[in-house]
Design an enzyme around this catalytic site. Sequence first.
Site, PDB file in Angstrom:
ATOM      1  N   GLU A   1      -8.701  -2.675  -8.078  1.00 13.30           N
ATOM      2  CA  GLU A   1      -8.530  -3.122  -6.682  1.00 13.30           C
ATOM      3  C   GLU A   1      -9.380  -4.380  -6.452  1.00 13.30           C
ATOM      4  O   GLU A   1     -10.497  -4.477  -6.974  1.00 13.30           O
ATOM      5  CB  GLU A   1      -9.036  -2.001  -5.760  1.00 13.30           C
ATOM      6  CG  GLU A   1      -9.099  -2.336  -4.283  1.00 13.30           C
ATOM      7  CD  GLU A   1      -9.859  -1.273  -3.468  1.00 13.30           C
ATOM      8  OE1 GLU A   1     -10.852  -0.684  -3.978  1.00 13.30           O
ATOM      9  OE2 GLU A   1      -9.478  -1.051  -2.305  1.00 13.30           O
TER      10      GLU A   1
ATOM     11  N   ASN B   1      -4.643  -5.219   1.748  1.00 16.87           N
ATOM     12  CA  ASN B   1      -5.269  -4.916   0.470  1.00 16.87           C
ATOM     13  C   ASN B   1      -4.103  -4.557  -0.461  1.00 16.87           C
ATOM     14  O   ASN B   1      -3.498  -3.495  -0.324  1.00 16.87           O
ATOM     15  CB  ASN B   1      -6.240  -3.744   0.657  1.00 16.87           C
ATOM     16  CG  ASN B   1      -7.063  -3.466  -0.587  1.00 16.87           C
ATOM     17  OD1 ASN B   1      -6.711  -3.874  -1.689  1.00 16.87           O
ATOM     18  ND2 ASN B   1      -8.163  -2.750  -0.412  1.00 16.87           N
TER      19      ASN B   1
ATOM     20  N   LYS C   1      -2.094  -1.294   0.554  1.00 17.72           N
ATOM     21  CA  LYS C   1      -2.875  -0.060   0.752  1.00 17.72           C
ATOM     22  C   LYS C   1      -2.626   0.564   2.118  1.00 17.72           C
ATOM     23  O   LYS C   1      -2.770  -0.103   3.150  1.00 17.72           O
ATOM     24  CB  LYS C   1      -4.359  -0.390   0.570  1.00 17.72           C
ATOM     25  CG  LYS C   1      -5.298   0.808   0.583  1.00 17.72           C
ATOM     26  CD  LYS C   1      -6.698   0.328   0.212  1.00 17.72           C
ATOM     27  CE  LYS C   1      -7.721   1.417   0.134  1.00 17.72           C
ATOM     28  NZ  LYS C   1      -9.043   0.887  -0.290  1.00 17.72           N
TER      29      LYS C   1
ATOM     30  N   GLU D   1     -13.088  -2.164   5.639  1.00 11.90           N
ATOM     31  CA  GLU D   1     -11.666  -2.377   5.287  1.00 11.90           C
ATOM     32  C   GLU D   1     -10.778  -2.392   6.518  1.00 11.90           C
ATOM     33  O   GLU D   1      -9.784  -3.124   6.560  1.00 11.90           O
ATOM     34  CB  GLU D   1     -11.196  -1.314   4.294  1.00 11.90           C
ATOM     35  CG  GLU D   1     -11.767  -1.519   2.910  1.00 11.90           C
ATOM     36  CD  GLU D   1     -11.010  -0.749   1.859  1.00 11.90           C
ATOM     37  OE1 GLU D   1      -9.800  -0.952   1.710  1.00 11.90           O
ATOM     38  OE2 GLU D   1     -11.644   0.069   1.173  1.00 11.90           O
TER      39      GLU D   1
ATOM     40  N   CYS E   1      -7.218   2.826  -4.533  1.00 10.91           N
ATOM     41  CA  CYS E   1      -8.517   3.442  -4.275  1.00 10.91           C
ATOM     42  C   CYS E   1      -8.454   4.689  -3.401  1.00 10.91           C
ATOM     43  O   CYS E   1      -8.060   5.749  -3.856  1.00 10.91           O
ATOM     44  CB  CYS E   1      -9.482   2.412  -3.705  1.00 10.91           C
ATOM     45  SG  CYS E   1     -11.198   3.008  -3.816  1.00 10.91           S
TER      46      CYS E   1
ATOM     47  N   ASN F   1     -12.647   0.555  -6.035  1.00 12.91           N
ATOM     48  CA  ASN F   1     -14.046   0.098  -5.895  1.00 12.91           C
ATOM     49  C   ASN F   1     -14.732   1.205  -5.120  1.00 12.91           C
ATOM     50  O   ASN F   1     -14.572   1.293  -3.905  1.00 12.91           O
ATOM     51  CB  ASN F   1     -14.152  -1.156  -5.027  1.00 12.91           C
ATOM     52  CG  ASN F   1     -13.741  -2.438  -5.717  1.00 12.91           C
ATOM     53  OD1 ASN F   1     -14.569  -3.229  -6.152  1.00 12.91           O
ATOM     54  ND2 ASN F   1     -12.442  -2.670  -5.790  1.00 12.91           N
TER      55      ASN F   1
HETATM   56  N1  CDT Z   1     -12.192   0.907  -1.798  1.00 16.57           N
HETATM   57  C1  CDT Z   1     -12.115   2.178  -1.348  1.00 16.57           C
HETATM   58  O1  CDT Z   1     -11.090   2.608  -0.823  1.00 16.57           O
HETATM   59  N2  CDT Z   1     -13.231   2.924  -1.484  1.00 16.57           N
HETATM   60  C2  CDT Z   1     -13.336   4.241  -0.944  1.00 16.57           C
HETATM   61  C3  CDT Z   1     -14.745   4.474  -0.551  1.00 16.57           C
HETATM   62  C4  CDT Z   1     -14.785   5.185   0.692  1.00 16.57           C
HETATM   63  S1  CDT Z   1     -16.350   5.093   1.434  1.00 16.57           S
HETATM   64  C5  CDT Z   1     -16.013   4.493   3.006  1.00 16.57           C
HETATM   65  C6  CDT Z   1     -12.893   5.354  -1.881  1.00 16.57           C
HETATM   66  O2  CDT Z   1     -12.187   6.257  -1.427  1.00 16.57           O
HETATM   67  O3  CDT Z   1     -13.283   5.371  -3.034  1.00 16.57           O
END
Ligand code: CDT
Length: 320
Positions: free
Chosen positions: A48, A108, A125, A144, A174, A199
């Site tokens: 991502e 995204n 996303k 985000e 993600c 990420n």
């Molecule tokens: N990039 C991403 O979606 N990261 C989320 C972290 C959530 S913390 C607010 C994940 O689900 O891994």
Amino acid sequence: MSDRKLVIAAAQLGPIQKAEGRDVAVGRMLRLMEKAHQRGVQVVVFPELALTTFFPRWYEEDIANAAHWYETSMPSNATAPLFEAAKKYGIGFHLGYAEKTPDGHHFNTAIYVHPSGETVLKYRKVHLPGHRDFDPIRKVQHLEKRYFEVGDLGFPVIRAPLGDTEANIGMMICNDRRWPEAWRVMGLQQVELVMLGYNTPSLNMDNRGFEAHHLRVEHSHLSIRAGAYQNACFAVATAKAGTEDGHELFGHSIIVNPQGEIMAQATSWQDELITVEADLGMCALGRSTIFNFAAHRRPEAYGSITGQIGSTPPPAWRPG
Ligand code: CDT
């Protein structure tokens, strides 16, 4: 065993610092593609937001100051070398990036690119985590919802040539991996390979309760393994890993088979290529037995899944 074999790779990226340009990220991705070629890989999955640092951790009062994080064309001068490498090596690739559309929308986004350089599939996303406004309680921001709109393409699956065969491919990004609805919508389209980049911070930065550190990776793997098993598909889950400007992201990229088994796992938090030979014929077993949807699904009992967003308390039972 079937004759539908495909050599796939997760191309994990180590950290990209805020000050580093796309040239640094693309240079590293090109080295991973060269390595993939040496190992006979046919499809490579990058993470991502692979071209930049995970910028949603940085708050900008004026969103216009974040304009430089987005791609306004794909390919661009900066990303063209990836498309050229794909053609040179005959490798298809998945790339996550921040997209700004010609009419000013921000997503995204991830694409899958055929070795010819044509974009086969685009996904935006859907499950955006985090928040829109600066949150003083959080140790690190996760903006985000400020920087992206909810994806408007659903969860599309397409059948396309992959390596020497054809496969039904889909994508998620993600946080989507934690939502069984996303997997099932693709399962209903007979997805055989889900590509996903992530990420994910090593620590819960919400600062609203205790979450044991070791469960962060566990929850990620649990979600991906369950999604692949319950929808009889392979999943390639690729991390951006390591410490970006003091903020740690966990790696642990994995490739999972339709039995929910981890076939390969990254062991570093740096640039790392993990590869497997996937027999796409394996998808048939789950799909024709325990997860034969036509035979066993009961949509008449699932109305609340699409009919409501938040949960509601159940009726209470009391003795007597
Ligand atoms: N990039 C991403 O979606 N990261 C989320 C972290 C959530 S913390 C607010 C994940 O689900 O891994």
